[in-house]
Design an enzyme around this catalytic site. Sequence first.
Site, PDB file in Angstrom:
ATOM      1  CG  ASP A 201      -1.919   1.094   1.110  1.00 14.44           C
ATOM      2  OD1 ASP A 201      -2.607   1.375  -0.031  1.00 14.44           O
ATOM      3  OD2 ASP A 201      -2.243   1.594   2.367  1.00 14.44           O
ATOM      4  CB  SER A 225      -6.412   3.574   0.192  1.00 10.33           C
ATOM      5  OG  SER A 225      -5.121   3.733  -0.101  1.00 10.33           O
ATOM      6  CD  GLN A 275      -4.295   1.205  -2.901  1.00  8.51           C
ATOM      7  OE1 GLN A 275      -3.485   2.231  -3.296  1.00  8.51           O
ATOM      8  NE2 GLN A 275      -4.162   0.614  -1.699  1.00  8.51           N
TER       9      GLN A 275
END
Length: 283
Positions: A201, A225, A275
Site C-alpha cells: 500500500d 485508498s 487498488q
Amino acid sequence: MEPVAELLDLLDLTPIATDEFIGRNPERSLPFVFGGQVAAQSLAAAGRTVDSDRSVRSLHAYFLRAGDPTRPIRYRVERTHDGRSFSARRVVASQEGGVIFTLAASFHIAEDGLDHQIAMPAVPPPDTLPRLETWLAPHTERLPSWWRGPMAVDLRYVDEPPHVLTRERDWQPRQALWMRADGELPDDPLVHVCVLTFASDLTLLDPVLLAHGISWYTGRVRAASLDHALWFHRPLRADRWLLYAQESPTASGARGLARGSVFDAEGTLVATVMQEGLIRLLD
C-alpha cells in the site's frame, strides 16, 4: 525501536477475547492510520484463527474512514467458513465503536495443479539503485515527517520516484521498484504475507499521478485508498528483494485504479495487487 522491530511489534496483536484483538499504532505516523498497517494487522488477526496448514490465498479490503493514530484499533474476526480445502474469514476493524476498515480473507491448503506466469520485466538489480532516502534527502522540508525517518521497508525505485517529480521525466502510467523488509524477519509465513500487505500500500497509487506528471506534494492533491486486494500465488519472503511492477489502467470520476505484480529476485510471480483510490485535484 528499529523500524522492522516496530513493524513486527505492530503485527503482534493483543488478544482480548475469542477472535478479538487490539492493534497498536507506531509512534511516528501520518495524520491518519496508514492503510497498509490496518490491512496487515487485519490479516494477522485472521491468520491467527486458521489452521497452520492453510496459507493465505487472497484478501479483499475496504477503507471506510480514516483511523486515528492516537487510539488503538480493535479487530474482530468472523469465522465465515472452514471447508476441506479452504477457510474464509471476515475482519472488522473499529475505533471508539466506529468501523474504519473491513477485510475478507481466504486461506487454502497446498495443492498441485496447472502452473504458469507472466515474465518479470527487465530492470536493473536493486544493489545498483539508490535507497529512497537518497532521493528524498534534498526534499525533506516539503515531505511529511513519516517519509523523513528510517522505514521498515527498503524501497528502491527503478526511476526517480514521484515524490520528487521533475519536468524532464517521460510521463507514463507505470513504474517499478524493488522492496524488502529492512531487516531479517522470522520464518513464520503469515508474517511475510502481512509485511508484503503492509508494503503493497506504500506506492501503488503512484502510477495514477505519473500518468499526469503530478507530484503528491504539490498541495493540489487529496487522496485516500478506497479498496485494496491481493492474491498470493506462491511462497515468498518479504525480507528478500521483491520487484513491484505497477501500472494504472484508468482514472475517472475522481478515482484512479492501479495494479501491481510482485516478483521475487529469481523472477517468480508471488503476488498480484489491485487498488482503487480517491484522488481529488484542488484548484
